[in-house]
Design an enzyme around this catalytic site. Structure first.
Site, mmCIF file in Angstrom:
data_model
loop_
_atom_site.group_PDB
_atom_site.id
_atom_site.type_symbol
_atom_site.label_atom_id
_atom_site.label_comp_id
_atom_site.label_asym_id
_atom_site.label_seq_id
_atom_site.Cartn_x
_atom_site.Cartn_y
_atom_site.Cartn_z
ATOM 1 N N ASP A 196 -5.902 -11.284 -2.797
ATOM 2 C CA ASP A 196 -5.535 -9.488 -2.061
ATOM 3 C C ASP A 196 -4.780 -8.342 -3.205
ATOM 4 O OD1 ASP A 196 -5.329 -7.309 -0.200
ATOM 5 O OD2 ASP A 196 -4.438 -8.404 1.456
ATOM 6 N N GLY A 369 -1.289 -5.830 7.845
ATOM 7 C CA GLY A 369 -1.187 -7.537 7.494
ATOM 8 C C GLY A 369 -1.997 -7.751 6.282
ATOM 9 N N HIS A 370 -1.053 -6.904 5.437
ATOM 10 C CA HIS A 370 -1.269 -8.203 4.139
ATOM 11 C C HIS A 370 -0.295 -8.028 3.420
ATOM 12 C CE1 HIS A 370 -5.640 -6.182 3.885
ATOM 13 N NE2 HIS A 370 -5.411 -5.793 4.705
#
Length: 558
Positions: A196, A369-370
């Site tokens: 990610d 959320g990363h």
């Protein structure tokens, strides 16, 4: 059959690379294909009238017989929103954790249900044999419960995909990211890590979701009127903290917005959202019976979407919820790139009403959320992959993750920056790019799937900019050809006809001259006649107005 020494594993992103959204990742080895996720992307301003954008799965449709399963990382729209459109075309087994599959199945309620025999719940640590792949889910922390990444053990080595994640040491549900599993695989040897890259530009670490809970409670205690909290519907952790805080200060909770209602219903039924007491929820039709100072409204619309509940509240068009002077509106989200103007417009409407608006700039009412840079370094160090493939992000995010890899000792040749349809071929000692596959976007407009392409969008753009002019004329069917009626000029979105008499009269003369010249010929073609009308009127309107409306000739032979 090729031996593992000569066979190659292909990694093919059909979505989620070079962009934020519509994630879909393909792994291919000989006669086996494994797919991960199938999300949507919300349209930008240039996609006039488009509702959703999903990945082009033409490649998967052509190779349907080789697909061994589709594995889902978590229940956010950019990872599952496209499945109701994708799965019926493939009819393949799907795997995911309990909540994730619950949210996916809820999406099929408005469509034909997906066969239960093809739906397989899995737990982190469970290994699924999918053709040549041994697929194992491992727990990650994200802004939704039950999020996982995947390890794919293949004949050429192990490949790990993180999915969306951050390293949250104090997760709301107490389920920590399985860093030990990642480290153990790293000890054994990981061929490639797909990571990610969304927050790769951001230094430091991402704050825990627990910080948001404390901040929300502080704002709740200050509020005098009703509280309206707008958040992503799928952020169950944030909803849980908001409901708990409301219960502690004696407020009832009203859930508004279809996606919010669906997620709350599914998460509650499956035990992922725990209500302090059943009566805390009130229906939107009953809010008039609850004092404003005793009400919390959980709603959608944190991105300023025109039809979302918060936007309709801000413009006074919502049927049940009315924003009043003294109400507190908390927007617990960061605008998706491209949505800033929509969010700003909603905030301005709320201020005009007299509400107090709280955004992330005024306090920690939202955290990502990363993973930020230091978390990404941790994951890469634990995994120690031979090759690094930045994923889930725009090109600038991928480049930022490449820089992080370079600081950790990776050479450029060991880091692959992909685009939609790229084929990254992996073997034990080599990573290279193969021939690209067909990839792109499919537009969803109402019930239409893929029927709005670039030509239609171009016409919509021209209509939006310059409008349309219709020229209507009736003429004799037999020789001698001559006008019986018209030409009449009708305009929409081009100019106000009642105040443009001179322009309209000139257009009629141009159309009349064009038709008269053609009627004097022995024969004429309908197609050519319409083209000449469009060209002559187009040149006239450009000369007079410097605008290019769409011109539609309507010719009747009588």
């Amino acid at each position: 059959m090729l031996s593992p020494k000569t066979a190659k594993l292909s990694v093919i992103p059909l979505g989620g690379t070079g962009e934020i959204g519509k994630n879909l990742l393909v792994f291919e080895y000989e006669d086996s294909i494994v797919v991960i996720d199938g999300g949507v992307k919300f349209p930008g301003e240039e996609l006039l009238g488009i509702d959703l954008v999903i990945p082009d799965i033409s490649y998967l449709e052509k190779n349907r017989d080789r697909i061994r399963g589709l594995f889902i990382t978590h229940g956010h729209e950019d990872h599952i929103g496209g499945l109701p459109f994708i799965l019926p075309k493939l009819n393949i087994p799907i795997y995911g954790t309990k909540l994730t599959l619950g949210l996916v199945m809820a999406k099929f309620q408005e469509r034909a249900p997906y066969p239960e025999s093809l739906v397989h719940p899995i737990e982190p640590g469970e290994v699924i044999q999918a053709g040549a792949f041994q697929v194992e889910a491992f727990r990650v922390t994200h802004s939704i419960p039950d999020a996982v990444g995947y390890s794919l053990l293949t004949p050429v080595g192990r490949v790990v995909y993180t999915g969306d994640f951050k390293v949250d040491y104090t997760p709301i549900d107490g389920q920590n990211m399985d860093l030990g599993k990642l480290a153990a695989w790293g000890e054994e040897g990981i061929l490639a890590l797909l990571c990610d890259s969304t927050n790769a530009e951001r230094p430091g670490v991402t704050m825990s979701e627990m910080v948001v809970g404390k901040t929300l409670r502080e704002w709740f205690e200050r509020a005098e009127g009703k509280i309206i909290l707008a958040s992503f519907a799928s952020n169950v952790h944030r909803i849980q903290q908001a409901v708990d805080a409301a219960a502690d200060i004696g407020r009832k909770v009203c859930v508004v917005g279809r996606s919010m209602e669906s997620v709350v219903k599914t998460a509650t039924e499956m035990g992922y959202l725990k209500l302090p007491y059943e009566e805390i929820l009130v229906d939107s039709s009953e809010v008039d019976n609850v004092p404003a100072a005793k009400l919390l409204v959980l709603t959608t619309g944190s991105q300023g979407e025109p039809l979302a509940a918060l936007t309709r509240m801000a413009t006074g068009s919502h049927r049940q919820i009315k924003v009043e002077v003294g109400d507190m509106v908390i927007i617990a989200a960061t605008p998706i790139p491209g949505n800033e103007k929509l969010v700003g417009k909603t905030i301005n409407h709320l201020y005009q009403i007299g509400a107090e608006v709280v955004t992330k700039e005024m306090g920690q009412v939202h955290v990502s959320g990363h993973a930020n840079q230091e978390e990404l370094k941790l994951i890469i160090r634990l995994a120690r992959p031979r090759y690094l493939i930045p994923h889930h992000g725009e090109i600038r995010h991928q480049v930022a993750l490449r820089r992080i890899g370079q600081t950790l000792g990776y050479a450029d040749k060991d880091i692959a920056l992909t685009q939609l349809g790229s084929r990254v071929e992996l073997s034990p000692g080599r990573m290279e790019f193969g021939e690209n596959v067909e990839a792109g976007s499919v537009n969803i407009d109402g019930l239409g799937i893929g029927d709005v392409g670039q030509i239609v969008l171009r016409d919509r753009q021209q209509l939006a900019q310059d409008g349309v002019v219709i020229v209507v004329a009736a003429f004799a069917k037999e020789k001698p050809y001559h006008l019986l009626s018209g030409p009449d000029i009708i305009s929409r979105g081009f100019t106000f006809m009642k105040e443009a008499g001179e322009l309209v009269d000139g257009a009629k003369k141009v159309a009349n001259n064009t038709l008269t010249v053609q009627f004097q010929k022995e024969q004429f073609e309908w197609g050519l006649l319409k083209t000449l009308l469009r060209d002559s009127l187009g040149n006239y309107f450009w000369e007079k107005t410097h605008r290019r409306p769409i011109i539609l000739p309507v010719l009747l032979s009588i």
